[in-house]
Design a protein around this motif. Sequence first.
Motif, PDB file in Angstrom:
ATOM      1  N   PHE A  43      -3.377  19.036  16.224  1.00 59.40           N
ATOM      2  CA  PHE A  43      -4.490  18.470  15.468  1.00 59.40           C
ATOM      3  C   PHE A  43      -3.974  17.244  14.704  1.00 59.40           C
ATOM      4  CE2 PHE A  43      -5.589  22.894  16.044  1.00 59.40           C
ATOM      5  CZ  PHE A  43      -6.955  22.884  16.313  1.00 59.40           C
ATOM      6  N   TYR A  44      -4.822  16.225  14.594  1.00 58.68           N
ATOM      7  CA  TYR A  44      -4.469  15.002  13.872  1.00 58.68           C
ATOM      8  C   TYR A  44      -5.412  14.872  12.688  1.00 58.68           C
ATOM      9  CZ  TYR A  44      -1.882  13.965  18.117  1.00 58.68           C
ATOM     10  OH  TYR A  44      -1.035  14.031  19.185  1.00 58.68           O
ATOM     11  N   LEU A  45      -4.808  14.828  11.461  1.00 57.76           N
ATOM     12  CA  LEU A  45      -5.608  14.819  10.246  1.00 57.76           C
ATOM     13  C   LEU A  45      -5.368  13.495   9.504  1.00 57.76           C
ATOM     14  CD1 LEU A  45      -7.504  16.533   8.460  1.00 57.76           C
ATOM     15  CD2 LEU A  45      -5.469  17.289   7.205  1.00 57.76           C
ATOM     16  N   PRO A  46      -6.350  12.542   9.486  1.00 62.90           N
ATOM     17  CA  PRO A  46      -6.183  11.278   8.770  1.00 62.90           C
ATOM     18  C   PRO A  46      -6.383  11.475   7.265  1.00 62.90           C
ATOM     19  CG  PRO A  46      -8.303  11.327   9.877  1.00 62.90           C
ATOM     20  CD  PRO A  46      -7.613  12.604  10.265  1.00 62.90           C
ATOM     21  N   ILE A  47      -5.405  10.981   6.472  1.00 63.77           N
ATOM     22  CA  ILE A  47      -5.419  11.135   5.019  1.00 63.77           C
ATOM     23  C   ILE A  47      -5.448   9.755   4.396  1.00 63.77           C
ATOM     24  CG2 ILE A  47      -4.151  12.021   3.017  1.00 63.77           C
ATOM     25  CD1 ILE A  47      -3.009  14.171   4.821  1.00 63.77           C
ATOM     26  N   PHE A  48      -6.358   9.569   3.432  1.00 63.96           N
ATOM     27  CA  PHE A  48      -6.568   8.294   2.760  1.00 63.96           C
ATOM     28  C   PHE A  48      -5.851   8.332   1.409  1.00 63.96           C
ATOM     29  CE2 PHE A  48      -9.252   5.322   0.259  1.00 63.96           C
ATOM     30  CZ  PHE A  48      -9.086   4.196   1.046  1.00 63.96           C
ATOM     31  N   ILE A  49      -4.908   7.326   1.155  1.00 60.89           N
ATOM     32  CA  ILE A  49      -4.113   7.292  -0.083  1.00 60.89           C
ATOM     33  C   ILE A  49      -4.401   5.970  -0.784  1.00 60.89           C
ATOM     34  CG2 ILE A  49      -1.815   7.502  -1.115  1.00 60.89           C
ATOM     35  CD1 ILE A  49      -0.865   8.785   1.476  1.00 60.89           C
ATOM     36  N   VAL A  50      -4.718   6.041  -2.095  1.00 63.35           N
ATOM     37  CA  VAL A  50      -5.030   4.857  -2.905  1.00 63.35           C
ATOM     38  C   VAL A  50      -4.087   4.842  -4.103  1.00 63.35           C
ATOM     39  CG1 VAL A  50      -6.838   3.604  -4.156  1.00 63.35           C
ATOM     40  CG2 VAL A  50      -7.446   5.049  -2.191  1.00 63.35           C
ATOM     41  N   ALA A  78       0.837  -1.201   0.000  1.00 65.43           N
ATOM     42  CA  ALA A  78       0.000   0.000   0.000  1.00 65.43           C
ATOM     43  C   ALA A  78       0.868   1.246   0.000  1.00 65.43           C
ATOM     44  CB  ALA A  78      -0.934  -0.007   1.205  1.00 65.43           C
ATOM     45  N   PRO A  79       0.395   2.334  -0.567  1.00 67.67           N
ATOM     46  CA  PRO A  79       1.171   3.582  -0.540  1.00 67.67           C
ATOM     47  C   PRO A  79       1.219   4.164   0.874  1.00 67.67           C
ATOM     48  CG  PRO A  79      -0.972   3.969  -1.525  1.00 67.67           C
ATOM     49  CD  PRO A  79      -0.878   2.481  -1.313  1.00 67.67           C
ATOM     50  N   GLU A  80       2.192   5.007   1.103  1.00 66.36           N
ATOM     51  CA  GLU A  80       2.355   5.645   2.415  1.00 66.36           C
ATOM     52  C   GLU A  80       3.054   6.976   2.212  1.00 66.36           C
ATOM     53  OE1 GLU A  80       6.455   3.170   3.448  1.00 66.36           O
ATOM     54  OE2 GLU A  80       4.612   2.798   4.581  1.00 66.36           O
ATOM     55  N   PHE A  81       3.064   7.771   3.305  1.00 68.40           N
ATOM     56  CA  PHE A  81       3.731   9.071   3.227  1.00 68.40           C
ATOM     57  C   PHE A  81       5.184   8.884   2.757  1.00 68.40           C
ATOM     58  CE2 PHE A  81       0.884  11.481   6.434  1.00 68.40           C
ATOM     59  CZ  PHE A  81       0.049  11.869   5.409  1.00 68.40           C
ATOM     60  N   ALA A  82       5.655   9.814   1.965  1.00 72.43           N
ATOM     61  CA  ALA A  82       7.040   9.759   1.487  1.00 72.43           C
ATOM     62  C   ALA A  82       8.026  10.058   2.601  1.00 72.43           C
ATOM     63  CB  ALA A  82       7.249  10.740   0.332  1.00 72.43           C
ATOM     64  N   GLY A 137      -2.853   0.297  -8.670  1.00 67.65           N
ATOM     65  CA  GLY A 137      -2.592  -1.099  -8.993  1.00 67.65           C
ATOM     66  C   GLY A 137      -3.879  -1.868  -9.224  1.00 67.65           C
ATOM     67  N   SER A 138      -3.660  -3.126  -9.634  1.00 68.50           N
ATOM     68  CA  SER A 138      -4.817  -3.987  -9.882  1.00 68.50           C
ATOM     69  C   SER A 138      -4.585  -5.298  -9.139  1.00 68.50           C
ATOM     70  CB  SER A 138      -4.994  -4.253 -11.380  1.00 68.50           C
ATOM     71  OG  SER A 138      -6.088  -5.125 -11.603  1.00 68.50           O
ATOM     72  N   PRO A 139      -5.306  -5.543  -8.054  1.00 69.44           N
ATOM     73  CA  PRO A 139      -6.284  -4.617  -7.450  1.00 69.44           C
ATOM     74  C   PRO A 139      -5.564  -3.500  -6.709  1.00 69.44           C
ATOM     75  CG  PRO A 139      -6.052  -6.566  -6.095  1.00 69.44           C
ATOM     76  CD  PRO A 139      -5.201  -6.824  -7.304  1.00 69.44           C
ATOM     77  N   SER A 140      -6.246  -2.388  -6.571  1.00 67.69           N
ATOM     78  CA  SER A 140      -5.646  -1.233  -5.907  1.00 67.69           C
ATOM     79  C   SER A 140      -5.573  -1.464  -4.410  1.00 67.69           C
ATOM     80  CB  SER A 140      -6.446   0.033  -6.227  1.00 67.69           C
ATOM     81  OG  SER A 140      -7.772  -0.094  -5.735  1.00 67.69           O
ATOM     82  N   LEU A 141      -4.545  -0.847  -3.781  1.00 68.49           N
ATOM     83  CA  LEU A 141      -4.361  -0.911  -2.333  1.00 68.49           C
ATOM     84  C   LEU A 141      -4.375   0.506  -1.785  1.00 68.49           C
ATOM     85  CD1 LEU A 141      -1.532  -3.600  -2.021  1.00 68.49           C
ATOM     86  CD2 LEU A 141      -4.007  -3.922  -1.764  1.00 68.49           C
ATOM     87  N   SER A 142      -4.807   0.606  -0.532  1.00 68.92           N
ATOM     88  CA  SER A 142      -4.912   1.929   0.093  1.00 68.92           C
ATOM     89  C   SER A 142      -4.402   1.851   1.515  1.00 68.92           C
ATOM     90  CB  SER A 142      -6.357   2.415   0.075  1.00 68.92           C
ATOM     91  OG  SER A 142      -7.175   1.522   0.837  1.00 68.92           O
ATOM     92  N   SER A 143      -4.161   3.042   2.072  1.00 72.07           N
ATOM     93  CA  SER A 143      -3.722   3.142   3.465  1.00 72.07           C
ATOM     94  C   SER A 143      -4.127   4.495   4.011  1.00 72.07           C
ATOM     95  CB  SER A 143      -2.202   2.967   3.568  1.00 72.07           C
ATOM     96  OG  SER A 143      -1.543   4.056   2.934  1.00 72.07           O
ATOM     97  N   THR A 144      -4.286   4.541   5.309  1.00 75.40           N
ATOM     98  CA  THR A 144      -4.621   5.791   5.997  1.00 75.40           C
ATOM     99  C   THR A 144      -3.405   6.234   6.779  1.00 75.40           C
ATOM    100  OG1 THR A 144      -6.946   5.173   6.175  1.00 75.40           O
ATOM    101  CG2 THR A 144      -6.142   6.893   7.661  1.00 75.40           C
ATOM    102  N   ASN A 145      -2.945   7.450   6.523  1.00 73.82           N
ATOM    103  CA  ASN A 145      -1.776   8.027   7.186  1.00 73.82           C
ATOM    104  C   ASN A 145      -2.216   9.281   7.931  1.00 73.82           C
ATOM    105  OD1 ASN A 145       0.810   6.600   5.758  1.00 73.82           O
ATOM    106  ND2 ASN A 145      -0.924   6.788   4.355  1.00 73.82           N
TER     107      ASN A 145
END
Length: 785
Positions: A558-565, A479-483, A568-576
């Motif tokens: 403050f804590y801000l949850p960001i959803f990254i997709v 899954a992708p994540e913050f750089a 890919g096939s199938p696509s993967l996502s993660s919340t950072n």
Amino acid sequence: MKLGKVEFCHFLQILALFLCLSGMNQAEITRSRSKPYFQSGRMRTKRSWVWNQFFVLEEYMGTDPLYVGKLHSDVDKGDGSIKYILSGEGASSIFIIDENTGDIHATKRLDREEQAYYTLRAQALDRLTNKPVEPESEFVIKIQDINDNEPKFLDGPYTAGVPEMSPVGTSVVQVTATDADDPTYGNSARVVYSILQGQPYFSVEPKTGVIKTALPNMDREAKDQYLLVIQAKDMVGQNGGLSGTTSVTVTLTDVNDNPPRFPRRSYQYNVPESLPVASVVARIKAADADVGPNAEMEYKIVDGDGLGVFKVSVDKDTQEGIITIQKELDFEAKTSYTLRIEAANMHVDPRFLSLGPFSDMTTVKIIVEDVDEPPVFTSRLYSMVVSEAAKVGTIIGTVAAHDPDASNSPVRYSIDRNTDLERYFNIDANSGVITTAKSLDRETNAVHNITVLAMESQNPAQIGRGYVAITILDINDNAPEFAMEYETTVCENAQPGQVIQKISAVDKDDPPNGHQFYFSLTAEAANNPNFTLQDNKDNTATVLTKRNGFRRQEQSVFYLPIFIVDSGSPSLSSTNTLTIRVCDCDADGIAQTCNAEAYILPAGLSTGALIAILACVLTLLVLVLLIVTMRRRKKEPLIFDEERDIRENIVRYDDEGGGEEDTEAFDMAALRNLNIMRDTKTRRDVTPEIQFLSRPTFKSIPDNVIFREFIWERLKEADVDPCAPPYDSLQTYAFEGNGSVAESLSSLDSISSNSDQNYDYLSDWGPRFKRLADMYGTGPECLYS
């Protein structure tokens, strides 16, 4: 009648002396009284002295002075009124003159080679007035040469070289002899040359001294050096002349007059088929009697079936032909090769082409020997691919090898585990099929390079190696994540819509078309009143404020949850989660402080005061710890730590005791006597009471019992002693037993014994024994003195 050399020299000397004497008569000085005469309007005075050159023979060996000549003036009437004086070179030392008659004599032996002539001055004086009657005049006495020097070769001995096979009359070298005699007088310095040794090979020109060859076709390979003796003789070589000799070493230099020749017309060599490329197969050499550049050769293969398999080169030092392998040999493909090799001189002299061709041919046959070779793979490198999603046991590919020998032994396969330490792969020993043995991860290792071993079944020592490169194909399993870890801040004076952070993402996967990420806020954070997110469609996103009026006192983080997709096939996502801190900023929007606790500190205390208070507290703590540590050390008993092993320690005591008379500082009796009295100890610094103790009586006990009891007693003392060293320690005792029944024979302790022996007689022995009498006397004055 023939004259010898000595007689001939004497004859020449007499002849020269006669000539000199006849010339002396002409050399006498005369004085003319004629008056001056005039001619052509000029007056000319006639000279009073008439001179001729004097001659004197060199090397005169007579006992009397040698007569040279006579001086005479017309003024001299023979009455003794005129005297003659002589000055100049050698006057008085070599030449003397009779002042009355004017006769000149030589008093020393003269050598023309040292000085050829002497210049002197003569004068006639009136004997009474000592005034000159004639002007002073100058004359010369020339030394007449005789043949007393032999010719000498100043540059000898000579060395020279001439090419072999040179024609007759070829100049070799010129020798020159010099004669110190007078070359202008007689033949004493006229030299002629002759050869005494070196014929019939060489000759010499009599007048010039030029040495030439006298025989044709002199061969260096037959004889390369000649020693000549040349003579130089004066007097034109006549009898009685003197001579000198010199040696001339003539070396024949090499020319290319010998063609190369192989000692054999054919050669045969056996080589194993496993010989590596560039290895030397054989060395062959064509013989050439010449040397140096004339013997330099080149080799080449002119014919045969091994032109592309072998090559021949020359060794510059030995002039050998070196046959080496250019391609790998294979006994199964070809068992022998035949080569025709030519050797030829590199520098050919056209003058000797008639001696034959300056090249030669030979045949070389090379037999290839069969060796047991390891299996050979069909390819040096195999390239295979497999997906990282492949299950265990998935077939990746197949390798194949065979035995190149005629026996064609079966081959078994295995993987070199040094190249597959994690054992990701297996191989079938018989078929060579490679399969997966573990789950693969492209992100851990994208390419696996393994080595496959193939060994013969009949001879396992023969092992071939093949190389396999297995590339792992990627799947979308990450899954992708913050750089990066973002440190985001928002100013208290921020305005709505202000950009506070730009974010990007990374993905460990490697899709063929590259990454494409989509950013959004999670569902629970989509309607938050503080921040919003904008997807930039370029794999980045921007975080913006939705309001102003942020206050650290109200909420500092403050804590801000960001959803990254990903795409890919199938696509993967993660919340950072993005952490945003509220900070106090200056007018340029640069954060100054982000700590909310700064507002609840007492107003009367500054940061410097707080640091000072903290430093004082730390100082007090350090002092308290030091005091407690020092007190604990003072109360610590002198026992050894159980964890310390002192058996190998050296303890040093700087106590030197009280000297020879101090026997109480260390009680040595404990180490020497088993039956000691530990409670009664006396000191030397206090006046003791004189006690006469009876010597203890000892029972006759076996020695081993005595020593056993002694050691047992010391062991029990060590067990109950709290200051004794821990563990096992080595203690040394100087105990030698209880002594003999005869007791001690020493007189040192007799003062404390009940001995009946009387030492009063020591007082009668004189002052020298007074000290002993005082020590061992029995009177009261001896005890208390």
